[in-house]
Design a protein around this motif. Structure first.
Motif, PDB file in Angstrom:
ATOM      1  N   MET A 260       8.440 -26.171 -43.200  1.00 41.55           N
ATOM      2  CA  MET A 260       7.976 -25.287 -44.267  1.00 41.55           C
ATOM      3  C   MET A 260       7.960 -26.003 -45.601  1.00 41.55           C
ATOM      4  O   MET A 260       7.022 -25.881 -46.389  1.00 41.55           O
ATOM      5  N   ARG A 261       9.018 -26.771 -45.852  1.00 42.90           N
ATOM      6  CA  ARG A 261       9.132 -27.460 -47.127  1.00 42.90           C
ATOM      7  C   ARG A 261       8.019 -28.486 -47.309  1.00 42.90           C
ATOM      8  O   ARG A 261       7.354 -28.511 -48.335  1.00 42.90           O
ATOM      9  N   PHE A 263       5.243 -28.538 -45.818  1.00 42.03           N
ATOM     10  CA  PHE A 263       3.978 -27.831 -45.902  1.00 42.03           C
ATOM     11  C   PHE A 263       3.754 -27.299 -47.324  1.00 42.03           C
ATOM     12  O   PHE A 263       2.666 -27.441 -47.891  1.00 42.03           O
ATOM     13  N   CYS A 264       4.778 -26.697 -47.911  1.00 38.86           N
ATOM     14  CA  CYS A 264       4.654 -26.174 -49.283  1.00 38.86           C
ATOM     15  C   CYS A 264       4.353 -27.301 -50.265  1.00 38.86           C
ATOM     16  O   CYS A 264       3.537 -27.137 -51.179  1.00 38.86           O
ATOM     17  N   THR A 265       5.016 -28.418 -50.096  1.00 41.65           N
ATOM     18  CA  THR A 265       4.759 -29.555 -50.981  1.00 41.65           C
ATOM     19  C   THR A 265       3.322 -30.023 -50.817  1.00 41.65           C
ATOM     20  O   THR A 265       2.621 -30.305 -51.793  1.00 41.65           O
ATOM     21  N   PHE A 266       2.880 -30.058 -49.562  1.00 43.16           N
ATOM     22  CA  PHE A 266       1.486 -30.433 -49.292  1.00 43.16           C
ATOM     23  C   PHE A 266       0.531 -29.490 -50.025  1.00 43.16           C
ATOM     24  O   PHE A 266      -0.392 -29.914 -50.700  1.00 43.16           O
ATOM     25  N   VAL A 267       0.799 -28.177 -49.887  1.00 40.60           N
ATOM     26  CA  VAL A 267      -0.098 -27.202 -50.511  1.00 40.60           C
ATOM     27  C   VAL A 267      -0.088 -27.344 -52.035  1.00 40.60           C
ATOM     28  O   VAL A 267      -1.121 -27.211 -52.685  1.00 40.60           O
ATOM     29  N   TYR A 268       1.056 -27.659 -52.583  1.00 39.34           N
ATOM     30  CA  TYR A 268       1.148 -27.828 -54.045  1.00 39.34           C
ATOM     31  C   TYR A 268       0.170 -28.922 -54.505  1.00 39.34           C
ATOM     32  O   TYR A 268      -0.609 -28.743 -55.442  1.00 39.34           O
ATOM     33  N   GLY A 269       0.174 -30.046 -53.812  1.00 34.96           N
ATOM     34  CA  GLY A 269      -0.722 -31.152 -54.156  1.00 34.96           C
ATOM     35  C   GLY A 269      -2.169 -30.815 -53.840  1.00 34.96           C
ATOM     36  O   GLY A 269      -3.080 -31.097 -54.628  1.00 34.96           O
ATOM     37  N   PHE A 270      -2.385 -30.190 -52.686  1.00 31.82           N
ATOM     38  CA  PHE A 270      -3.701 -29.744 -52.225  1.00 31.82           C
ATOM     39  C   PHE A 270      -4.324 -28.819 -53.272  1.00 31.82           C
ATOM     40  O   PHE A 270      -5.501 -28.940 -53.633  1.00 31.82           O
ATOM     41  N   ASN A 271      -3.512 -27.922 -53.808  1.00 31.07           N
ATOM     42  CA  ASN A 271      -3.985 -26.978 -54.813  1.00 31.07           C
ATOM     43  C   ASN A 271      -4.327 -27.683 -56.129  1.00 31.07           C
ATOM     44  O   ASN A 271      -5.376 -27.441 -56.715  1.00 31.07           O
ATOM     45  N   LEU A 272      -3.446 -28.576 -56.589  1.00 27.35           N
ATOM     46  CA  LEU A 272      -3.733 -29.316 -57.836  1.00 27.35           C
ATOM     47  C   LEU A 272      -5.050 -30.068 -57.691  1.00 27.35           C
ATOM     48  O   LEU A 272      -5.877 -30.077 -58.606  1.00 27.35           O
ATOM     49  N   CYS A 273      -5.252 -30.681 -56.522  1.00 27.06           N
ATOM     50  CA  CYS A 273      -6.473 -31.453 -56.256  1.00 27.06           C
ATOM     51  C   CYS A 273      -7.686 -30.533 -56.220  1.00 27.06           C
ATOM     52  O   CYS A 273      -8.681 -30.765 -56.902  1.00 27.06           O
ATOM     53  N   ASN A 274      -7.602 -29.436 -55.447  1.00 24.54           N
ATOM     54  CA  ASN A 274      -8.740 -28.527 -55.324  1.00 24.54           C
ATOM     55  C   ASN A 274      -9.090 -27.850 -56.647  1.00 24.54           C
ATOM     56  O   ASN A 274     -10.248 -27.538 -56.901  1.00 24.54           O
ATOM     57  N   VAL A 297       6.260 -33.933 -55.472  1.00 22.73           N
ATOM     58  CA  VAL A 297       5.007 -33.627 -54.790  1.00 22.73           C
ATOM     59  C   VAL A 297       4.222 -34.921 -54.580  1.00 22.73           C
ATOM     60  O   VAL A 297       3.794 -35.240 -53.466  1.00 22.73           O
TER      61      VAL A 297
ATOM     62  N   TYR B 325      -3.984 -20.546 -55.792  1.00 20.16           N
ATOM     63  CA  TYR B 325      -2.954 -21.230 -55.016  1.00 20.16           C
ATOM     64  C   TYR B 325      -2.818 -20.565 -53.643  1.00 20.16           C
ATOM     65  O   TYR B 325      -2.770 -21.231 -52.615  1.00 20.16           O
ATOM     66  N   ASN B 328      -5.614 -21.495 -51.367  1.00 18.19           N
ATOM     67  CA  ASN B 328      -5.455 -22.848 -50.826  1.00 18.19           C
ATOM     68  C   ASN B 328      -4.363 -22.895 -49.757  1.00 18.19           C
ATOM     69  O   ASN B 328      -4.468 -23.622 -48.775  1.00 18.19           O
ATOM     70  N   VAL B 351      -6.219 -35.762 -50.748  1.00 21.80           N
ATOM     71  CA  VAL B 351      -5.316 -35.494 -51.872  1.00 21.80           C
ATOM     72  C   VAL B 351      -4.669 -36.802 -52.354  1.00 21.80           C
ATOM     73  O   VAL B 351      -4.532 -37.029 -53.558  1.00 21.80           O
ATOM     74  N   TRP B 354      -6.951 -38.539 -54.547  1.00 22.11           N
ATOM     75  CA  TRP B 354      -7.026 -37.853 -55.834  1.00 22.11           C
ATOM     76  C   TRP B 354      -5.835 -38.223 -56.720  1.00 22.11           C
ATOM     77  O   TRP B 354      -5.984 -38.465 -57.912  1.00 22.11           O
TER      78      TRP B 354
END
Lengths: 379, 379
Positions: A260-261, A263-274, A297, B325, B328, B351, B354
């Motif tokens: 989970m952790r 994954f959340c870190t991944f999403v944090y970066g994924f979101n900043l990029c997107n 991150v 967020y 994403n 990512v 990026w």
């Protein structure tokens, strides 16, 4: 600047230079003395990290500091930093070998980062270590011949397969161990493939730690503990703490601690990029705490994606854990959408209650960390 | 333990005790010398934090360390820790007063944590500071009489209201400033309510920092910069770095740096609580990096919920940022649901691209941080 000021500052800086020279020589002397302690301990087979001794020494120094008007925390921080250096230096001395008649250790996946680290530590402790990597299976019989222990350190996705297909005919006296970050499935596979001693290990640290001092290694017992007890002692001598766990309980915790952790870190970066966020302006406005968070991150994306895919996809149940997180996120977001400030505060207080004593403890802990982080900032 | 070993260890430990005594006295001496530097700088009105000097001094020490076989990073870390101590001690000396004819400073919300910190710093720099808190409005005229500067430091939710309703008849020479964590709306309110000099400030740190050295204060210019330029110099003397920004650009960044981040941290804790996670076993299995992350979550819940509600509810647009967020997150979760390992790796690599150079930079930065964190661990 007035000439007098410049002159005064220069004089003082010369004096500081002199003090720093003495400081350097004193640090050199202390490192040498601690290295001698290490050598004596090495000879006697004592662990390099002795928590009680360390605590007693620090308490004494804190009191002495206070007596001459120095903040106790200052000397504690300086000494802790010195101790880290000493732990790193231990590697040059080597470690006591707990079991001398083991025979060869074969590390399956010995060219991977973690396999390499364990190989190095075993080597420094006098064991003969050979690596059996993915291109070596044709010589497997020769490599495995005479092995007293086989350690499996291959990607999670293929761990069970490798155990079942390649390691089912080890001699019964041989110890079979693995270093995978999940434990139930590999342990079952090892128990089925091998009749002799079996133990599951999960080192709770990345391969880039300089020293094993203070690190944690989780152990899930398989079979024949008396035959691999020496290995747990060996790990303790390296400075790590061995924590026993049941495999299912460990795996459940790992869904939070890892899947989970990450994954959340991944999403944090994924979101900043997107979102196409302007990182430069984010960093410009960053307080130390946020810079630390961004660094946590960003560091993920400097690493091998396979490794994180392995961890996130390892357990099917992780999808459920992450889905629940998403549900809770959505629930909390509704509070914002409805501008329900009172509702948000009520939930906040409920969570605070749940954290209990840990919340203020974490606040104090993170304050010390953040101060160290701020020390590192150079502009 | 063999008697000989015990004896040898005791002898070595006595020698280490002796070295540590010398170390303590050397630290005392260095702190005193740096305090004298501070006093000279104070007299001359020089900033306490001089990045170039610091970098030059550290480079010199690193080279000297290397020459006697000490890791350069060790002396750098020890000196940085000592510098932190010296910055903290600066407070005892006080700071040079940049503007001596200002008259009184009134801090609206002076009993709040941040208002108190600024009041203290101004006081240490020779300014007369009075607090005007929420129960003091009946005496507002008397308190505001003769004010050369009014600083607004009240909760975001009431900042604009306080400015419009209470501060619309300040004399034209008076400087009006605020310390709110959003800037567009308060700056507009100040410009409308007041005809004289106006400046928006956002200190990018919590009120529990020991010293302002190396911290960041964002400044959004309003009107009449020549009249408040001294204040920016004063902040620099305290050791902080003043970063100029346009209010809308600042506020946009804060949706990520504050609103989204605090919300995500809140959800992390909210989720652990709702899932009834066993914190003890999570901590038992924690590597230093995860313990740090849990501490960052837990510390939020040791603080005032009102403060976080203020930040999260301050900007209506934040809901949009947080919703994106969530989108994403959902998109990424689909990859897990469909067991699309290759898709996950492809997104991960995108990512990474990026983040570019920042990813490895963050990895190195966080490694240093994590090592400090590990030093703090005592068991």
């Amino acid at each position: 600047m007035a000439e007098k000021t410049t002159e005064e500052l220069e004089q003082l800086r010369d004096l500081i230079d002199g003090v720093d020279q003495q400081l350097l020589h004193l640090l050199r002397k202390r490192l040498d003395l601690v290295a001698q302690v290490g050598a004596v301990k090495h000879g006697a087979g004592l662990p390099i990290y002795a928590p009680e001794r360390e605590a007693a020494m620090l308490a004494k120094r804190r009191a002495e500091a206070e007596a001459i008007g120095i903040q106790p925390q200052l000397i504690e921080d300086v000494l802790r930093r010195l101790m880290r250096e000493s732990y790193l230096n231990e590697k040059d001395v080597g470690f006591k070998q707990v079991r001398e008649d083991l025979g060869k250790v074969v590390i399956v996946g010995g060219e991977g980062q973690l396999g390499k680290l364990f190989g190095q530590m075993l080597n420094l402790s006098g064991y003969q270590v050979v690596s059996l990597d993915k291109d070596d299976w044709q010589q497997a019989d020769a490599l495995l011949d005479g092995a007293g222990m086989v350690i499996v350190s291959v990607p999670i996705a293929v761990t069970c397969e490798v155990i079942r297909e390649k390691l089912s005919s080890l001699p019964e006296h041989c110890i079979l161990a693995d270093l995978t970050s999940i434990k139930s499935a590999p342990l079952t596979a090892m128990m089925e493939a091998h009749k002799g001693p079996v133990v599951g290990l999960h080192p709770m640290f990345g391969p880039d730690v300089g020293s094993l001092a203070k690190q944690v290694v989780v152990v899930c017992h398989g079979r024949g503990q008396q035959h691999y007890q020496w290995l747990l002692e060996q790990i303790t001598i390296w400075g790590a703490r061995v924590v026993e766990a049941e495999a299912p309980q460990h795996d459940k915790a790992m869904q939070f601690v890892q899947a989970m952790r990450h994954f959340c870190t991944f999403v944090y970066g994924f979101n900043l990029c997107n979102e196409g966020v302007d990182m430069e302006s984010l960093l410009q406005f960053s307080s130390p705490i946020y810079r630390l968070e961004l660094a946590m991150v960003g560091r993920l994306f400097a690493q091998n994606p396979e490794l994180y895919a392995d961890i996130i996809f390892a357990q099917k149940d992780s999808f459920g854990v992450i889905s629940h997180y998403l549900e809770n996120f959505t629930k909390a977001l509704t509070l914002i959408e409805q501008q329900d400030r009172a509702g948000f505060i009520a939930e906040f207080e409920r969570v605070s209650q749940w954290f209990g004593e840990l919340a203020p403890q974490f606040r104090n802990e993170s304050r010390a960390m953040l101060q160290s982080v701020n020390d590192l900032k150079s502009h």
